[in-house]
Design a protein around this motif. Sequence first.
Motif, PDB file in Angstrom:
ATOM      1  N   VAL A   1       0.838  -1.208   0.000  1.00  0.00           N
ATOM      2  CA  VAL A   1       0.000   0.000   0.000  1.00  0.00           C
ATOM      3  C   VAL A   1       0.870   1.254   0.000  1.00  0.00           C
ATOM      4  N   ARG A   2       1.932   1.241   0.805  1.00  0.00           N
ATOM      5  CA  ARG A   2       2.813   2.408   0.874  1.00  0.00           C
ATOM      6  C   ARG A   2       3.572   2.621  -0.434  1.00  0.00           C
ATOM      7  N   LEU A   3       4.022   1.532  -1.055  1.00  0.00           N
ATOM      8  CA  LEU A   3       4.725   1.661  -2.335  1.00  0.00           C
ATOM      9  C   LEU A   3       3.794   2.213  -3.407  1.00  0.00           C
ATOM     10  N   LEU A   4       2.568   1.740  -3.431  1.00  0.00           N
ATOM     11  CA  LEU A   4       1.603   2.256  -4.406  1.00  0.00           C
ATOM     12  C   LEU A   4       1.267   3.714  -4.133  1.00  0.00           C
ATOM     13  N   ALA A   5       1.171   4.086  -2.859  1.00  0.00           N
ATOM     14  CA  ALA A   5       0.899   5.485  -2.513  1.00  0.00           C
ATOM     15  C   ALA A   5       2.055   6.386  -2.940  1.00  0.00           C
ATOM     16  N   ALA A   6       3.289   5.941  -2.711  1.00  0.00           N
ATOM     17  CA  ALA A   6       4.450   6.728  -3.135  1.00  0.00           C
ATOM     18  C   ALA A   6       4.504   6.855  -4.653  1.00  0.00           C
ATOM     19  N   LEU A   7       4.187   5.777  -5.365  1.00  0.00           N
ATOM     20  CA  LEU A   7       4.159   5.829  -6.828  1.00  0.00           C
ATOM     21  C   LEU A   7       3.089   6.799  -7.324  1.00  0.00           C
ATOM     22  N   CYS A   8       1.950   6.802  -6.663  1.00  0.00           N
ATOM     23  CA  CYS A   8       0.864   7.727  -7.032  1.00  0.00           C
ATOM     24  C   CYS A   8       1.296   9.175  -6.843  1.00  0.00           C
ATOM     25  N   ILE A   9       1.951   9.476  -5.723  1.00  0.00           N
ATOM     26  CA  ILE A   9       2.410  10.846  -5.470  1.00  0.00           C
ATOM     27  C   ILE A   9       3.450  11.271  -6.503  1.00  0.00           C
ATOM     28  N   LEU A  10       4.368  10.370  -6.853  1.00  0.00           N
ATOM     29  CA  LEU A  10       5.394  10.695  -7.849  1.00  0.00           C
ATOM     30  C   LEU A  10       4.777  10.956  -9.225  1.00  0.00           C
ATOM     31  N   ILE A  11       3.801  10.152  -9.611  1.00  0.00           N
ATOM     32  CA  ILE A  11       3.164  10.345 -10.916  1.00  0.00           C
ATOM     33  C   ILE A  11       2.418  11.673 -10.966  1.00  0.00           C
ATOM     34  N   LEU A  12       1.673  11.980  -9.914  1.00  0.00           N
ATOM     35  CA  LEU A  12       0.927  13.241  -9.890  1.00  0.00           C
ATOM     36  C   LEU A  12       1.871  14.442  -9.832  1.00  0.00           C
ATOM     37  N   THR A  13       2.986  14.307  -9.127  1.00  0.00           N
ATOM     38  CA  THR A  13       3.974  15.389  -9.096  1.00  0.00           C
ATOM     39  C   THR A  13       4.551  15.641 -10.484  1.00  0.00           C
ATOM     40  N   PHE A  14       4.867  14.570 -11.193  1.00  0.00           N
ATOM     41  CA  PHE A  14       5.390  14.711 -12.554  1.00  0.00           C
ATOM     42  C   PHE A  14       4.359  15.365 -13.476  1.00  0.00           C
ATOM     43  N   ILE A  15       3.091  14.973 -13.350  1.00  0.00           N
ATOM     44  CA  ILE A  15       2.052  15.554 -14.209  1.00  0.00           C
ATOM     45  C   ILE A  15       1.910  17.043 -13.945  1.00  0.00           C
ATOM     46  N   ASN A  16       1.927  17.456 -12.677  1.00  0.00           N
ATOM     47  CA  ASN A  16       1.807  18.878 -12.348  1.00  0.00           C
ATOM     48  C   ASN A  16       3.016  19.681 -12.818  1.00  0.00           C
ATOM     49  N   MET A  17       4.185  19.074 -12.814  1.00  0.00           N
ATOM     50  CA  MET A  17       5.379  19.768 -13.292  1.00  0.00           C
ATOM     51  C   MET A  17       5.448  19.807 -14.818  1.00  0.00           C
ATOM     52  N   TYR A  18       4.919  18.803 -15.474  1.00  0.00           N
ATOM     53  CA  TYR A  18       5.039  18.694 -16.926  1.00  0.00           C
ATOM     54  C   TYR A  18       4.081  19.620 -17.658  1.00  0.00           C
ATOM     55  N   SER A  19       2.816  19.631 -17.259  1.00  0.00           N
ATOM     56  CA  SER A  19       1.831  20.410 -18.004  1.00  0.00           C
ATOM     57  C   SER A  19       0.675  20.783 -17.090  1.00  0.00           C
ATOM     58  N   VAL A  20       0.279  22.056 -17.145  1.00  0.00           N
ATOM     59  CA  VAL A  20      -0.866  22.510 -16.355  1.00  0.00           C
ATOM     60  C   VAL A  20      -2.163  21.966 -16.936  1.00  0.00           C
ATOM     61  N   LYS A  21      -2.256  21.923 -18.265  1.00  0.00           N
ATOM     62  CA  LYS A  21      -3.466  21.413 -18.897  1.00  0.00           C
ATOM     63  C   LYS A  21      -3.679  19.942 -18.563  1.00  0.00           C
ATOM     64  N   MET A  22      -2.604  19.163 -18.588  1.00  0.00           N
ATOM     65  CA  MET A  22      -2.730  17.757 -18.237  1.00  0.00           C
ATOM     66  C   MET A  22      -3.140  17.595 -16.779  1.00  0.00           C
ATOM     67  N   ALA A  23      -2.599  18.443 -15.899  1.00  0.00           N
ATOM     68  CA  ALA A  23      -2.955  18.377 -14.484  1.00  0.00           C
ATOM     69  C   ALA A  23      -4.430  18.711 -14.270  1.00  0.00           C
ATOM     70  N   THR A  24      -4.934  19.703 -14.990  1.00  0.00           N
ATOM     71  CA  THR A  24      -6.351  20.055 -14.850  1.00  0.00           C
ATOM     72  C   THR A  24      -7.255  18.945 -15.383  1.00  0.00           C
ATOM     73  N   LYS A  25      -6.835  18.263 -16.443  1.00  0.00           N
ATOM     74  CA  LYS A  25      -7.636  17.145 -16.960  1.00  0.00           C
ATOM     75  C   LYS A  25      -7.680  15.990 -15.958  1.00  0.00           C
ATOM     76  N   VAL A  26      -6.536  15.703 -15.327  1.00  0.00           N
ATOM     77  CA  VAL A  26      -6.511  14.655 -14.307  1.00  0.00           C
ATOM     78  C   VAL A  26      -7.388  15.045 -13.119  1.00  0.00           C
ATOM     79  N   GLN A  27      -7.336  16.320 -12.735  1.00  0.00           N
ATOM     80  CA  GLN A  27      -8.170  16.800 -11.630  1.00  0.00           C
ATOM     81  C   GLN A  27      -9.645  16.689 -11.981  1.00  0.00           C
ATOM     82  N   ASP A  28     -10.012  17.036 -13.215  1.00  0.00           N
ATOM     83  CA  ASP A  28     -11.408  16.901 -13.652  1.00  0.00           C
ATOM     84  C   ASP A  28     -11.865  15.448 -13.579  1.00  0.00           C
ATOM     85  N   LEU A  29     -10.994  14.526 -14.002  1.00  0.00           N
ATOM     86  CA  LEU A  29     -11.346  13.100 -13.973  1.00  0.00           C
ATOM     87  C   LEU A  29     -11.534  12.599 -12.553  1.00  0.00           C
TER      88      LEU A  29
END
Length: 227
Positions: free
Chosen positions: A175-203
């Motif tokens: 559970v902790r490894l999956l949680a850390a992976l989730c945080i890393l993926i979301l951090t990368f998305i927010n750093m890479y593109s604002v539009k992509m981050a807003t689409k993920v937030q909408d979903l």
Amino acid sequence: MADNTETKVIQPGKGEGDNQPAAIPNPEKAPLPDDVPNGVPASKDTIKLEPTMSLLNGVTIIVGIIIGSGIFISPQVVLSNTGSVGLSLLVWTFCGVFSLVGALCYGELGTAIQMSGGDYAYFLLAFGQLPAFLLLWVTILIIRPTAQAIVAITFGQYLLEPFFGSHCETPESVVRLLAALCILILTFINMYSVKMATKVQDLFTAAKVIALIIIIITGLVYLCMGK
């Protein structure tokens, strides 16, 4: 041969027959052009943030912040501690009214203090720089990271529960490894593109709202059936 030509030096603002000192304009009282904001000429090379969020994106961010992942865990705890459905509904009603009062207070602050910064701006105007700095420090280092960790762990538990079943306990390390992976993926998305981050937030916000609607309808059906 000597040069008898007379040289006259005329100062700016004076004529040949004018003995008065030249008038020097006061820069503080001089009118500024319309295209010069705050007395600083605008540069063509000024870097500005491009607005990429729509009204729908702003609404989904606010709704996603309000509806936390803990809403899917706390009802079981409330029901087990109250012991009855009616009392648990009263507790939820009281909590909803209490949250509404807090939301109205924030709405009043937002209209009265039109500054960016949220809680930091409110503390800065109300209590001064030191309390505002301490609030910002605690928020960045403690409150926000722990809140994101709780959300990520909750996500990992619900995602892995179908694979292990209700009779087998989900490994905490997985559970902790999956949680850390989730945080890393979301951090990368927010750093890479604002539009992509807003689409993920909408979903994610749409998924939260749909899940809550299903839970509410199911609960009302079971309540009407007397269960």
